[in-house]
Design an enzyme around this catalytic site. Structure first.
Site, PDB file in Angstrom:
ATOM      1  CE  LYS A 178       1.613  -5.768  -0.679  1.00 44.32           C
ATOM      2  NZ  LYS A 178       1.007  -7.108  -0.649  1.00 44.32           N
ATOM      3  CB  SER A 224       0.938 -10.269  -4.102  1.00 47.72           C
ATOM      4  OG  SER A 224       0.129  -9.592  -4.360  1.00 47.72           O
ATOM      5  CB  SER A 246      -0.232  -6.006  -4.005  1.00 45.54           C
ATOM      6  OG  SER A 246      -0.457  -7.503  -3.445  1.00 45.54           O
TER       7      SER A 246
END
Length: 462
Positions: free
Chosen positions: A82, A181, A157
């Protein structure tokens, strides 16, 4: 029908490398072809490493295997990270068009361990503005798209990480989670995931409730990433002490026999008591998992709600103030570049007094205390089964599942508590709605029993 190399699991790749039946270059070449077929339409990557870089990493792994000196059993297996997981020299805009990206000078512990294990990094995946949306919307990146159906949300997210996993961009993907997330995109994209115990995977920027953790199509791949990433690191003062965990022994119980839930005390929690209550299909999927555990000898007990709306509102208010601090430092021109939903949500933190902020901060401790007390009240549970989110995947055009009337964070009611207690919480894909949307179920474990959660997840994977 044979599975193409890109879609093999990490263990299958590792065994293929060790046995000479498969090569890291062969796998990397195929993964790059899959990525090329999905990007940029799916928009999973913020930084997509050049193919030459990826193939060079794969060739180095291949040469190590040929010399009988792999860096780890996972040497040569592809992985994505990420964008908020620091990689030296790779800009980190946190999904926001309004900021000048931080460019880290050194790798985070996660990135460093991937390198030390010989994993072949493909790139850095997208996220929404400051990680504060449960969707694939970003002012910096545009919209990240579900490979299952472009009309369905990706979740967030860790949106890019989830899409990369669901699209078959290799087996291993690392996200981060502060209130859901990792687990939310996993449930809406039909994946497995693990929010590890707090401190299990070291971070370069520890923060209350924040963890990094694995997302994958298979539970076994979650275990492979835990094998690479877990363990203490001096950069993270919250990291747990070293522990010898047989991460990939998912079928083995503590007595050396086959793992079984027989004799475990398992709670089933389907009524949150705050936020949005789950839809009937989600409740049915959760109860099906609990019923199967009961059929296999677990003692299953109903868990009543123990939290209320005031706790969630306090957490939400504190996060608003935190984001307002970031937003307020930007010029009006820059503020206009932030995603509108995030900007408006953050502005609700403007003007709060110090007393208001401290009251909001105390909600975290209140949540922790109530959750620990509820766990003990139910007889010191071994596991807890619950929904991940109140709903299956919602329309992709929405920034949040319930964006109106101040309900922006009302969908994290089942995931948030475990970030604050630090307990491991994973998700597994268990069923589908009538229109084909995935439904995941969350399994929570005792503090530090990440392996127990993985074993239970594997038992229920589709």
């Amino acid at each position: 029908m044979s599975v193409r190399p890109a879609h093999l699991g990490a263990l299958e790749m590792a065994e293929g490398y060790a046995g000479g039946r498969l090569s890291p270059v062969e796998v990397a070449t195929d993964v790059l072809q899959v990525v090329e077929g999905g990007e940029p339409e799916l928009n999973a990557f913020w930084v997509r490493d050049e193919p030459e870089q990826v193939l060079a990493r794969a060739l180095a792994a291949q040469e190590r295997w040929a010399a009988g000196a792999p860096l780890s059993r996972w040497d040569g297996v592809p992985v994505t990270l990420k964008e908020n997981i620091a990689r030296a020299g790779v800009p980190m805009p946190a999904g926001c068009a309004a900021v000048d990206p931080v460019v880290p000078e050194v790798d985070s512990p996660v990135a460093r361990r991937c390198d030390e294990a010989g994993l072949v990094v493909l790139g850095s995946t997208t996220m929404p503005d400051w990680g504060m949306l449960s969707s694939g919307h970003s002012s910096r990146h545009g919209q990240t798209v579900s490979p299952l159906n472009p009309d369905w949300t990706t979740g967030g997210s860790s949106s890019g990480a989830g899409v990369a996993a669901a699209a078959g961009y290799g087996p291993l993907h690392v996200g981060t989670d502060i209130g859901g997330s990792i687990r939310l995109p996993a449930t809406w994209l039909g994946l497995a995931s693990l929010k590890p115990s707090a401190g299990r995977i070291p971070l370069n920027a520890p923060y209350l409730g924040r963890v990094a953790g694995p997302m994958a199509r298979r539970v076994e791949d979650l275990a492979a990433l835990m094998d690479v990433l877990s363990g203490p690191d001096p950069l993270d003062w919250t990291s747990l002490p070293a522990q010898d965990v047989a991460w990939t022994d998912l079928d083995v119980g503590a007595d050396g026999r086959s793992w079984s839930p027989h004799g475990l005390r398992v709670g089933v929690w389907t009524r949150a008591g705050y936020g949005v209550e789950p839809e009937p299909e989600v409740v049915a999927a959760t109860r099906a998992v609990a019923d199967r555990l009961a059929d296999e000898g677990a003692e299953v007990v109903e868990v009543a709600p123990w939290l209320d709306q005031g706790v969630l509102d306090g957490v939400n208010r504190f996060w608003q103030v935190r984001s307002w601090a970031d937003l307020s430092r930007l010029s009006p021109e820059r503020q206009a570049l932030v995603h509108p939903f995030v900007a408006e949500w953050a502005r609700q933190g403007e003007g709060l007094s110090g007393v208001d902020v401290m009251d909001a901060y105390h909600a975290f401790a209140d949540l922790q205390a109530r959750t620990v007390a509820a766990w003990a009240r139910e007889g010191d549970l071994d596991l807890l089964v619950s929904p991940v989110a109140p709903c299956p995947a919602y329309p992709a055009e929405l920034p949040m599942p319930y964006p109106e009337e101040g309900r922006g964070m009302w969908h994290i009611n089942f995931t948030l508590p475990w970030n604050m207690t630090g307990q491991p919480a994973g998700t597994v894909d268990v069923s589908r709605t009538d229109d084909g949307r995935p439904i995941g179920v969350q399994i929570v474990g005792r503090r530090f029993d990440d392996l127990g959660v993985l074993k239970a997840l594997r038992r229920h994977s589709r």
